[in-house]
Motif scaffolding. Structure first.
Motif, PDB file in Angstrom:
ATOM      1  N   PRO A 162      51.995 -12.853  45.518  1.00  0.00           N
ATOM      2  CA  PRO A 162      52.992 -12.292  46.439  1.00  0.00           C
ATOM      3  C   PRO A 162      54.326 -11.967  45.783  1.00  0.00           C
ATOM      4  O   PRO A 162      55.126 -11.221  46.349  1.00  0.00           O
ATOM      5  N   ASP A 163      54.594 -12.518  44.592  1.00  0.00           N
ATOM      6  CA  ASP A 163      55.844 -12.203  43.894  1.00  0.00           C
ATOM      7  C   ASP A 163      55.725 -10.951  43.034  1.00  0.00           C
ATOM      8  O   ASP A 163      56.713 -10.490  42.462  1.00  0.00           O
ATOM      9  N   LYS A 164      54.519 -10.393  42.938  1.00  0.00           N
ATOM     10  CA  LYS A 164      54.298  -9.221  42.099  1.00  0.00           C
ATOM     11  C   LYS A 164      54.610  -7.928  42.864  1.00  0.00           C
ATOM     12  O   LYS A 164      54.672  -7.900  44.093  1.00  0.00           O
ATOM     13  N   LEU A 165      54.759  -6.853  42.108  1.00  0.00           N
ATOM     14  CA  LEU A 165      55.270  -5.596  42.641  1.00  0.00           C
ATOM     15  C   LEU A 165      54.528  -5.094  43.870  1.00  0.00           C
ATOM     16  O   LEU A 165      55.127  -4.862  44.932  1.00  0.00           O
ATOM     17  N   ILE A 187      53.723  -3.615  49.582  1.00  0.00           N
ATOM     18  CA  ILE A 187      52.861  -3.432  50.754  1.00  0.00           C
ATOM     19  C   ILE A 187      53.372  -4.262  51.922  1.00  0.00           C
ATOM     20  O   ILE A 187      53.438  -3.797  53.063  1.00  0.00           O
ATOM     21  N   ASP A 188      53.757  -5.497  51.634  1.00  0.00           N
ATOM     22  CA  ASP A 188      54.311  -6.376  52.671  1.00  0.00           C
ATOM     23  C   ASP A 188      55.555  -5.749  53.298  1.00  0.00           C
ATOM     24  O   ASP A 188      55.701  -5.711  54.525  1.00  0.00           O
ATOM     25  N   CYS A 189      56.450  -5.242  52.448  1.00  0.00           N
ATOM     26  CA  CYS A 189      57.687  -4.635  52.958  1.00  0.00           C
ATOM     27  C   CYS A 189      57.384  -3.384  53.775  1.00  0.00           C
ATOM     28  O   CYS A 189      57.996  -3.153  54.829  1.00  0.00           O
ATOM     29  N   GLY A 190      56.454  -2.569  53.301  1.00  0.00           N
ATOM     30  CA  GLY A 190      56.125  -1.342  54.007  1.00  0.00           C
ATOM     31  C   GLY A 190      55.474  -1.578  55.352  1.00  0.00           C
ATOM     32  O   GLY A 190      55.763  -0.873  56.329  1.00  0.00           O
ATOM     33  N   LEU A 191      54.606  -2.572  55.436  1.00  0.00           N
ATOM     34  CA  LEU A 191      53.895  -2.856  56.685  1.00  0.00           C
ATOM     35  C   LEU A 191      54.734  -3.645  57.680  1.00  0.00           C
ATOM     36  O   LEU A 191      54.510  -3.553  58.883  1.00  0.00           O
ATOM     37  N   ASN A 192      55.676  -4.431  57.151  1.00  0.00           N
ATOM     38  CA  ASN A 192      56.422  -5.347  58.030  1.00  0.00           C
ATOM     39  C   ASN A 192      57.909  -5.025  58.112  1.00  0.00           C
ATOM     40  O   ASN A 192      58.709  -5.870  58.536  1.00  0.00           O
ATOM     41  N   ASN A 193      58.261  -3.794  57.699  1.00  0.00           N
ATOM     42  CA  ASN A 193      59.622  -3.291  57.852  1.00  0.00           C
ATOM     43  C   ASN A 193      60.663  -4.230  57.228  1.00  0.00           C
ATOM     44  O   ASN A 193      61.678  -4.558  57.839  1.00  0.00           O
ATOM     45  N   ALA A 225      56.350   5.253  45.470  1.00  0.00           N
ATOM     46  CA  ALA A 225      56.004   6.468  46.217  1.00  0.00           C
ATOM     47  C   ALA A 225      54.523   6.486  46.614  1.00  0.00           C
ATOM     48  O   ALA A 225      54.166   6.951  47.708  1.00  0.00           O
ATOM     49  N   THR A 226      53.655   5.958  45.757  1.00  0.00           N
ATOM     50  CA  THR A 226      52.222   5.934  46.053  1.00  0.00           C
ATOM     51  C   THR A 226      51.917   4.992  47.204  1.00  0.00           C
ATOM     52  O   THR A 226      51.117   5.317  48.098  1.00  0.00           O
ATOM     53  N   VAL A 227      52.550   3.829  47.210  1.00  0.00           N
ATOM     54  CA  VAL A 227      52.366   2.890  48.325  1.00  0.00           C
ATOM     55  C   VAL A 227      52.896   3.509  49.611  1.00  0.00           C
ATOM     56  O   VAL A 227      52.252   3.408  50.669  1.00  0.00           O
ATOM     57  N   GLU A 228      54.054   4.166  49.548  1.00  0.00           N
ATOM     58  CA  GLU A 228      54.608   4.825  50.741  1.00  0.00           C
ATOM     59  C   GLU A 228      53.649   5.894  51.264  1.00  0.00           C
ATOM     60  O   GLU A 228      53.452   6.019  52.479  1.00  0.00           O
ATOM     61  N   GLU A 229      53.029   6.637  50.363  1.00  0.00           N
ATOM     62  CA  GLU A 229      52.087   7.673  50.769  1.00  0.00           C
ATOM     63  C   GLU A 229      50.869   7.069  51.463  1.00  0.00           C
ATOM     64  O   GLU A 229      50.420   7.555  52.514  1.00  0.00           O
ATOM     65  N   ILE A 230      50.336   5.990  50.906  1.00  0.00           N
ATOM     66  CA  ILE A 230      49.152   5.345  51.491  1.00  0.00           C
ATOM     67  C   ILE A 230      49.475   4.766  52.870  1.00  0.00           C
ATOM     68  O   ILE A 230      48.683   4.884  53.810  1.00  0.00           O
ATOM     69  N   LEU A 231      50.654   4.144  52.985  1.00  0.00           N
ATOM     70  CA  LEU A 231      51.040   3.502  54.249  1.00  0.00           C
ATOM     71  C   LEU A 231      51.608   4.491  55.253  1.00  0.00           C
ATOM     72  O   LEU A 231      51.695   4.185  56.450  1.00  0.00           O
ATOM     73  N   GLY A 232      52.037   5.675  54.790  1.00  0.00           N
ATOM     74  CA  GLY A 232      52.654   6.646  55.681  1.00  0.00           C
ATOM     75  C   GLY A 232      54.001   6.196  56.181  1.00  0.00           C
ATOM     76  O   GLY A 232      54.348   6.420  57.353  1.00  0.00           O
ATOM     77  N   THR A 233      54.766   5.554  55.312  1.00  0.00           N
ATOM     78  CA  THR A 233      56.077   5.035  55.717  1.00  0.00           C
ATOM     79  C   THR A 233      57.048   5.102  54.555  1.00  0.00           C
ATOM     80  O   THR A 233      56.644   5.262  53.405  1.00  0.00           O
ATOM     81  N   LYS A 234      58.337   4.990  54.868  1.00  0.00           N
ATOM     82  CA  LYS A 234      59.388   4.933  53.853  1.00  0.00           C
ATOM     83  C   LYS A 234      59.850   3.489  53.746  1.00  0.00           C
ATOM     84  O   LYS A 234      60.155   2.844  54.755  1.00  0.00           O
ATOM     85  N   ILE A 235      59.869   2.958  52.513  1.00  0.00           N
ATOM     86  CA  ILE A 235      60.250   1.558  52.288  1.00  0.00           C
ATOM     87  C   ILE A 235      61.734   1.481  51.953  1.00  0.00           C
ATOM     88  O   ILE A 235      62.223   2.186  51.069  1.00  0.00           O
ATOM     89  N   SER A 236      62.437   0.625  52.673  1.00  0.00           N
ATOM     90  CA  SER A 236      63.868   0.412  52.425  1.00  0.00           C
ATOM     91  C   SER A 236      64.052  -0.374  51.127  1.00  0.00           C
ATOM     92  O   SER A 236      63.377  -1.380  50.901  1.00  0.00           O
ATOM     93  N   ILE A 237      64.953   0.104  50.263  1.00  0.00           N
ATOM     94  CA  ILE A 237      65.179  -0.518  48.956  1.00  0.00           C
ATOM     95  C   ILE A 237      66.483  -1.314  48.962  1.00  0.00           C
ATOM     96  O   ILE A 237      67.525  -0.829  49.401  1.00  0.00           O
ATOM     97  N   GLN A 238      66.403  -2.534  48.470  1.00  0.00           N
ATOM     98  CA  GLN A 238      67.580  -3.409  48.350  1.00  0.00           C
ATOM     99  C   GLN A 238      67.798  -3.690  46.871  1.00  0.00           C
ATOM    100  O   GLN A 238      66.963  -4.320  46.221  1.00  0.00           O
ATOM    101  N   SER A 239      68.912  -3.215  46.319  1.00  0.00           N
ATOM    102  CA  SER A 239      69.168  -3.325  44.886  1.00  0.00           C
ATOM    103  C   SER A 239      69.568  -4.733  44.483  1.00  0.00           C
ATOM    104  O   SER A 239      70.364  -5.383  45.168  1.00  0.00           O
ATOM    105  N   HIS A 240      68.991  -5.210  43.359  1.00  0.00           N
ATOM    106  CA  HIS A 240      69.313  -6.516  42.791  1.00  0.00           C
ATOM    107  C   HIS A 240      69.715  -6.330  41.331  1.00  0.00           C
ATOM    108  O   HIS A 240      69.318  -5.356  40.688  1.00  0.00           O
TER     109      HIS A 240
END
Length: 313
Positions: free
Chosen positions: A183-186, A191-197, A253-268
Motif C-alpha cells: 500500500p505504500d507503493k506508487l 488507485i486508492d486515491c483515484g477510487l476514494n477521492n 495518467a494511465t491510472v486516471e485513464e483506467i479509472l476514468g477520473t482525475k487524481i488530486s495531487i498533493q506536493s511533498h
C-alpha cells in the motif's frame, strides 16, 4: 523439488510461492508479518496461498530457530524477506538487522548442512543508486540505507558462492507493480486515491522520474527460471525488469485513464535517496535465462485495478 520461500506473505514472495506450487514443487513458506504496512493485507495473501495448500509459518529470520525451516531436504531457497523501501521513519537498525543480519543467520545454518540448497537472493535495482541503468558487471553506487544493506546482503550470499560454500545467485528486481503491491507503493496508492477521492502525495520532482515499471508476473517468470539454469546462475547476478521506460507522470495518467477520473495531487518535499531513473539492462538475463518480459504498463495496471476493486470492495 522442495523449496523454501521467505517473505512469502508479501507482494512478490506470495506470487512466486504460488507459481512454484503451480509448477509442481513442494513449497514451504515463512514470513515475520511485520507491521511495516497493514498486516491484514499479508493475511489476505496467506489465505490465498492456504487455499492452494501453501501454509505460511510465522517466523522472524533474526530470532527464530532457522534449523526448523532450513534442512538438507530443502532443494532451493528464494529469499524475499527484507526491510523494504526508503521510508523516512525506518531506522538504519531495521535495515541492518532485517537485510544483513537475517541473511547471515540463514547462511550460518546452510553452512552446517552437508547437502545445501540452491540460494536465490532477491535483490533490488536500488543497489545501483540514483541512476539504475547499469549492467551487472558495473560498480553499484547505492544512495539509500535500503540499497546499501541489500547490496551487503547480496555480497554475503555471493561471498559464500565464491568460496564454494554454497551454490546460489542474486536477482536485482526493477520497479515491480501489479496485484498485491504494497500500500505504500506508487500504484496501489494511486488507485486508492483515484477510487476514494483522496489526494495523492507526490514527492517534488518525482513526476519526471523514469522507471522500468515491471509487471509482477513478468518478474516471477525470471525468478523461477533460475531453477532450470542453476549451473549458469551460480555465483552470478542478474537484472530482472522491463526495458520499457515510463515516467511517474505517465503512470499517473494511465491510472486516471483506467479509472476514468482525475487524481488530486498533493506536493511533498523530495525523498532523500530516491532514484531519478531506472532502466533495466536485461541483456544477460535474455541470453542466459531466456528472459522476455511482455506485459505493457496499461495491461498490467488494468489487472492491478481489478485486484484492488475485488480486495477492497
Amino acid at each position: 523439488m522442495k523449496i523454501l520461500v521467505t517473505g512469502a506473505a508479501g507482494f512478490i514472495g506470495s506470487h512466486t510461492a504460488e507459481r512454484l506450487h503451480a509448477l509442481g514443487h513442494e513449497v514451504s513458506a515463512i514470513d515475520n508479518f511485520s507491521s511495516y504496512y497493514d498486516i491484514s493485507l499479508k493475511q489476505k495473501n496467506t489465505e490465498t496461498l492456504a487455499r492452494q495448500g501453501i501454509i505460511v509459518a510465522k517466523a522472524d529470520l533474526r530470532f527464530a530457530d532457522l534449523s526448523a525451516y532450513i534442512s538438507e531436504d530443502i532443494d532451493a531457497i528464494f529469499h524475499f524477506a527484507a526491510q523494504p523501501g526508503i521510508a523516512a521513519d525506518s531506522t538504519f537498525e531495521s535495515y541492518f538487522s532485517n537485510n544483513i543480519q537475517a541473511t547471515q543467520r540463514m547462511l550460518d545454518v546452510i553452512e552446517t548442512l552437508e547437502k545445501k540448497p540452491f540460494f536465490v537472493n532477491i535483490a533490488t535495482s536500488s543497489i545501483y543508486g540514483l541512476h539504475a541503468t547499469l549492467t551487472e558487471s558495473e560498480a553499484p553506487l547505492p544512495a539509500s540505507w535500503y540499497g546499501v544493506t541489500k547490496l551487503a546482503a547480496e555480497q554475503l550470499v555471493l561471498g559464500y558462492t565464491r568460496r564454494n560454500l554454497l551454490r546460489g545467485t542474486s536477482l536485482r528486481l526493477y520497479s515491480v507493480y501489479g496485484p498485491r503491491e504494497r500500500p505504500d507503493k506508487l500504484y496501489t496508492r494511486l488507485i486508492d486515491c483515484g477510487l476514494n477521492n483522496k489526494p495523492f502525495p507526490l514527492y517534488e520532482g518525482s513526476e519526471k522520474h523514469l522507471r522500468s515499471f515491471t509487471y509482477v508476473q513478468d518478474i516471477v517468470d525470471g525468478i523461477v527460471s533460475v531453477l532450470e539454469h542453476q549451473e549458469v546462475c551460480n555465483a552470478e547476478i542478474f537484472n530482472l525488469g522491463t526495458e520499457e521506460e515510463n515516467t511517474t507522470a505517465t503512470g499517473i495518467a494511465t491510472v486516471e485513464e483506467i479509472l476514468g477520473t482525475k487524481i488530486s495531487i498533493q506536493s511533498h518535499p523530495p525523498r532523500p535517496g530516491d532514484q531519478s531513473r531506472t532502466k533495466a539492462n536485461i541483456d544477460k538475463a535474455r541470453k542466459l535465462l531466456d528472459y522476455n518480459p511482455k506485459t505493457g504498463l496499461k495491461e498490467g495496471l488494468e489487472a492491478q485495478v481489478a485486484w484492488f476493486r475485488d480486495t477492497f470492495k
